[in-house]
Design a protein around this motif. Structure first.
Motif, PDB file in Angstrom:
ATOM      1  N   HIS A 122      28.347-102.271  24.295  1.00 46.55           N
ATOM      2  CA  HIS A 122      27.397-101.771  25.304  1.00 46.55           C
ATOM      3  C   HIS A 122      26.218-101.057  24.659  1.00 46.55           C
ATOM      4  CE1 HIS A 122      29.975 -98.318  24.482  1.00 46.55           C
ATOM      5  NE2 HIS A 122      28.945 -97.578  24.859  1.00 46.55           N
ATOM      6  N   THR A 126      22.228-100.294  25.643  1.00 47.47           N
ATOM      7  CA  THR A 126      21.914 -98.957  26.157  1.00 47.47           C
ATOM      8  C   THR A 126      21.379 -97.997  25.096  1.00 47.47           C
ATOM      9  OG1 THR A 126      24.209 -98.255  25.820  1.00 47.47           O
ATOM     10  CG2 THR A 126      23.637 -99.155  27.986  1.00 47.47           C
ATOM     11  N   ASN A 131      21.744 -90.328  27.957  1.00 43.55           N
ATOM     12  CA  ASN A 131      22.856 -90.236  28.918  1.00 43.55           C
ATOM     13  C   ASN A 131      22.332 -90.006  30.329  1.00 43.55           C
ATOM     14  OD1 ASN A 131      24.978 -90.752  27.219  1.00 43.55           O
ATOM     15  ND2 ASN A 131      25.362 -88.601  26.753  1.00 43.55           N
ATOM     16  N   ALA A 134      20.935 -93.277  31.627  1.00 42.47           N
ATOM     17  CA  ALA A 134      22.032 -94.195  31.953  1.00 42.47           C
ATOM     18  C   ALA A 134      22.696 -93.786  33.272  1.00 42.47           C
ATOM     19  CB  ALA A 134      23.061 -94.225  30.824  1.00 42.47           C
ATOM     20  N   LYS A 135      22.885 -92.483  33.457  1.00 46.68           N
ATOM     21  CA  LYS A 135      23.462 -91.996  34.715  1.00 46.68           C
ATOM     22  C   LYS A 135      22.555 -92.347  35.886  1.00 46.68           C
ATOM     23  CE  LYS A 135      25.302 -88.012  37.051  1.00 46.68           C
ATOM     24  NZ  LYS A 135      25.042 -86.687  37.459  1.00 46.68           N
ATOM     25  N   ASN A 138      22.834 -96.030  36.633  1.00 51.09           N
ATOM     26  CA  ASN A 138      24.090 -96.301  37.351  1.00 51.09           C
ATOM     27  C   ASN A 138      23.977 -95.937  38.826  1.00 51.09           C
ATOM     28  OD1 ASN A 138      25.721 -97.400  35.299  1.00 51.09           O
ATOM     29  ND2 ASN A 138      26.050 -95.367  34.453  1.00 51.09           N
ATOM     30  N   GLU A 139      23.378 -94.806  39.098  1.00 48.87           N
ATOM     31  CA  GLU A 139      23.219 -94.373  40.495  1.00 48.87           C
ATOM     32  C   GLU A 139      22.314 -95.334  41.264  1.00 48.87           C
ATOM     33  OE1 GLU A 139      21.842 -90.370  39.945  1.00 48.87           O
ATOM     34  OE2 GLU A 139      23.878 -89.601  39.591  1.00 48.87           O
ATOM     35  N   LEU A 141      21.751 -98.572  40.537  1.00 48.74           N
ATOM     36  CA  LEU A 141      22.449 -99.843  40.711  1.00 48.74           C
ATOM     37  C   LEU A 141      23.502 -99.749  41.811  1.00 48.74           C
ATOM     38  CD1 LEU A 141      22.777-100.886  36.975  1.00 48.74           C
ATOM     39  CD2 LEU A 141      21.268-101.901  38.689  1.00 48.74           C
ATOM     40  N   ASP A 142      24.226 -98.630  41.850  1.00 48.71           N
ATOM     41  CA  ASP A 142      25.206 -98.429  42.930  1.00 48.71           C
ATOM     42  C   ASP A 142      24.522 -98.382  44.283  1.00 48.71           C
ATOM     43  OD1 ASP A 142      27.324 -98.407  41.155  1.00 48.71           O
ATOM     44  OD2 ASP A 142      27.456 -96.223  41.057  1.00 48.71           O
TER      45      ASP A 142
END
Length: 146
Positions: A122, A126, A131, A134-135, A138-139, A141-142
């Motif tokens: 990964h 990335t 970090n 990336a967080k 992720n939020e 994409l969710d």
């Protein structure tokens, strides 16, 4: 850093359209890198995913359970498992109480192959993200998925 609009020499109706197309473009780019990486182990990314799922399972799993846990929910799970069986990386187990049910489990050879595959892939994708970024990604994409 890449510039998606320049990469495909295009303009967009909106930032939302650009984001959707950029996401698809990036996913395909990542998929190509994954395909090349797993070829060196005579696997596809989907076959690796099946092996990873079976390694983490506490007991043999039904094909439908494997399919539900896959990242790329291919309709060809039976074909993928057949190829892994041919390579002796997994095996089929008939259910003693119901002949219609077949379970799949990883073999020692499959576990050994997983140990050969380096972790941390990964980071190829990335390494340019902190970090916090990336967080945030992720939020977002969710948030796209209902």
């Amino acid at each position: 850093m890449g510039d998606f609009a320049k990469d495909i020499n295009s303009k967009f109706e909106s930032e939302q359209q650009k984001a959707m197309l950029n996401l698809m473009f990036t996913a395909n780019w990542m998929s190509g890198i994954q395909n090349d990486f797993f070829k060196t182990f005579d696997l596809s990314p989907q076959q690796y995913n099946i092996l990873r799922i079976l390694r983490g399972a506490k007991a043999p799993l039904k094909v439908q359970t494997i399919k539900s846990r896959m990242i790329d929910r291919s309709p060809n799970v039976t074909r993928l498992t057949d190829k892994l069986i041919d390579k002796a990386l997994i095996e089929r187990l008939n259910c003693e109480t119901d002949r219609r049910v077949v379970h799949i489990q990883i073999t020692k050879k499959g576990l050994e192959l997983l140990k050969e595959i380096p972790s941390g892939r990964h980071k190829l994708f990335t390494e340019n993200l902190s970090n916090a970024e990336a967080k945030n990604l992720n939020e977002l994409l969710d948030k796209i998925r209902p």
